[in-house]
Design an enzyme around this catalytic site. Structure first.
Site, mmCIF file in Angstrom:
data_model
loop_
_atom_site.group_PDB
_atom_site.id
_atom_site.type_symbol
_atom_site.label_atom_id
_atom_site.label_comp_id
_atom_site.label_asym_id
_atom_site.label_seq_id
_atom_site.Cartn_x
_atom_site.Cartn_y
_atom_site.Cartn_z
ATOM 1 N N HIS A 80 27.405 30.211 6.993
ATOM 2 C CA HIS A 80 27.568 29.563 7.993
ATOM 3 C C HIS A 80 27.556 30.129 9.468
ATOM 4 O O HIS A 80 27.280 29.475 10.214
ATOM 5 C CB HIS A 80 29.268 28.663 8.140
ATOM 6 C CG HIS A 80 29.499 27.745 9.287
ATOM 7 N ND1 HIS A 80 28.816 26.503 9.223
ATOM 8 C CD2 HIS A 80 30.019 28.096 10.855
ATOM 9 C CE1 HIS A 80 29.826 26.030 10.237
ATOM 10 N NE2 HIS A 80 29.790 26.792 11.339
ATOM 11 N N HIS A 91 29.084 33.562 18.911
ATOM 12 C CA HIS A 91 28.471 32.665 19.801
ATOM 13 C C HIS A 91 28.050 33.712 20.715
ATOM 14 O O HIS A 91 26.626 33.625 21.537
ATOM 15 C CB HIS A 91 29.265 31.672 20.407
ATOM 16 C CG HIS A 91 29.435 30.925 19.397
ATOM 17 N ND1 HIS A 91 28.233 29.962 18.147
ATOM 18 C CD2 HIS A 91 30.240 30.129 18.501
ATOM 19 C CE1 HIS A 91 28.780 28.835 17.423
ATOM 20 N NE2 HIS A 91 29.982 29.298 17.674
ATOM 21 N N HIS A 132 26.143 23.076 15.699
ATOM 22 C CA HIS A 132 25.345 22.480 14.183
ATOM 23 C C HIS A 132 24.828 21.371 14.368
ATOM 24 O O HIS A 132 24.034 21.219 13.481
ATOM 25 C CB HIS A 132 27.212 22.025 13.103
ATOM 26 C CG HIS A 132 27.813 22.965 13.088
ATOM 27 N ND1 HIS A 132 29.305 22.865 13.059
ATOM 28 C CD2 HIS A 132 28.158 23.887 13.487
ATOM 29 C CE1 HIS A 132 29.715 23.794 12.483
ATOM 30 N NE2 HIS A 132 28.734 24.974 13.429
ATOM 31 N N ASP A 147 25.185 28.685 12.497
ATOM 32 C CA ASP A 147 25.040 29.369 14.084
ATOM 33 C C ASP A 147 24.413 29.531 14.699
ATOM 34 O O ASP A 147 24.501 29.497 16.171
ATOM 35 C CB ASP A 147 27.317 30.017 14.553
ATOM 36 C CG ASP A 147 27.800 28.615 13.858
ATOM 37 O OD1 ASP A 147 28.129 27.761 13.599
ATOM 38 O OD2 ASP A 147 29.201 29.664 13.744
HETATM 39 ZN ZN LIG Z 1 29.743 27.064 13.496
#
Ligand SMILES: [Zn+2]
Length: 281
Positions: A240, A266, A83, A244
């Site tokens: 969100h 991720h 973030h 990311d």
């Molecule tokens: Zn996040």
């Protein structure tokens, strides 16, 4: 009055240093972060106990963890960097040095706004050195990971399209499309908070993860509803997810591309960043 850059074409560093502390989500320990202006292009880190040792970060430092992005700097780890890095690269900063006391970047309210407000306070100045080149795609890139997909098509404008599909009524299927500029990032992406699920919260706590996690730094979903409304956007979760992605792209730079990401994670982002790195070298 400070205003964010119009695009991602020029080199910018901070007008002054930023100091912030907070509780780490995974460790539950207080961490201090100092972000300094620098002439070193890209983003670099150091540990306060060995501040002269500067790590200029790239994808070789990234370690996949299920819940956050972790850096491995000569065996010392820093977790939950995404973030903060998204706030810097997304708002147009191309040069910044981050000094950390502790091993985790504070989660703050689960969004990027805590960092963006600090960047607004100190402002930005043009860097005296050129920024790192942005990845230029020669042909489309497609990465699959289970049912997750990332597709990037060469484009002059940076456009992101996020799609998610959760079996919880409160989230369900969501789509969000944005032409990314520093101003659009700050208004449309930075306020979107991370989200979690009530039934997984206790399991994660038992496993020793998310020691610092609570209702103040994540949206918590309880199947049909949210435990801690109101949402900042109807589709805050998918926004969100794009936050990311932007953070995970800080290791290679924002590509000139239209990017569609379905069920991003991720590990998917990091695979994508690795293929962008090949375009750069
Ligand atoms: Zn996040």
């Amino acid at each position: 009055m400070f205003s964010f850059p119009d695009d991602y074409e020029e080199g910018w560093t901070l007008g002054n240093e930023i100091k912030k502390d907070g509780i780490g989500l995974h460790t539950g320990i207080k961490c201090n972060v100092i972000i300094r202006p620098t002439e070193l292009p890209g983003f670099s880190f150091s540990f306060s106990e060995d501040a002269d040792k500067v790590f200029s970060i790239d994808i070789s430092h990234v370690r996949n963890t299920p819940l956050c992005t972790t850096l491995d700097l000569d065996g010392k780890k820093i977790s939950t960097v995404e973030h903060l890095l998204a706030s810097l690269i997304g708002s147009g900063v191309t040069h910044a040095h981050i000094e950390i006391t502790g091993r985790e970047i504070p989660l703050l309210d689960g969004s990027a706004m805590g960092w963006i407000e600090e960047i607004e306070k100190v402002g930005m100045v043009h860097s005296t050195t050129s920024p790192k080149p942005r990845p230029e795609l020669i042909s489309p890139i497609c990465i699959n990971n289970g049912e997750s997909v990332i597709l990037a098509i060469p484009s002059e404008n940076l456009k992101l399209i996020g799609l998610i599909d959760f079996p919880y009524k409160a989230i369900g299927q969501q789509m969000f499309s944005i032409e990314l500029t520093p101003n659009n990032f700050v208004k449309e992406i930075a306020p979107a908070r991370t989200f979690g699920f009530l039934d997984q919260l206790e399991e994660l706590k038992k496993a020793g993860l998310i020691k610092g996690g609570g209702l103040e730094n994540a949206l918590v979903c309880n199947g049909d509803s949210w435990v801690n409304p109101p949402l900042r956007f109807d589709n805050e979760p998918v926004r969100h997810k794009l936050l990311d992605l932007i953070g995970d792209l800080a290791f290679v730079g924002l590509p000139r591309a239209q990017i569609i990401v379905y069920k991003g994670s991720h590990s998917l982002h990091n695979e994508f960043a690795a293929s962008l790195q090949k375009v750069l070298t």
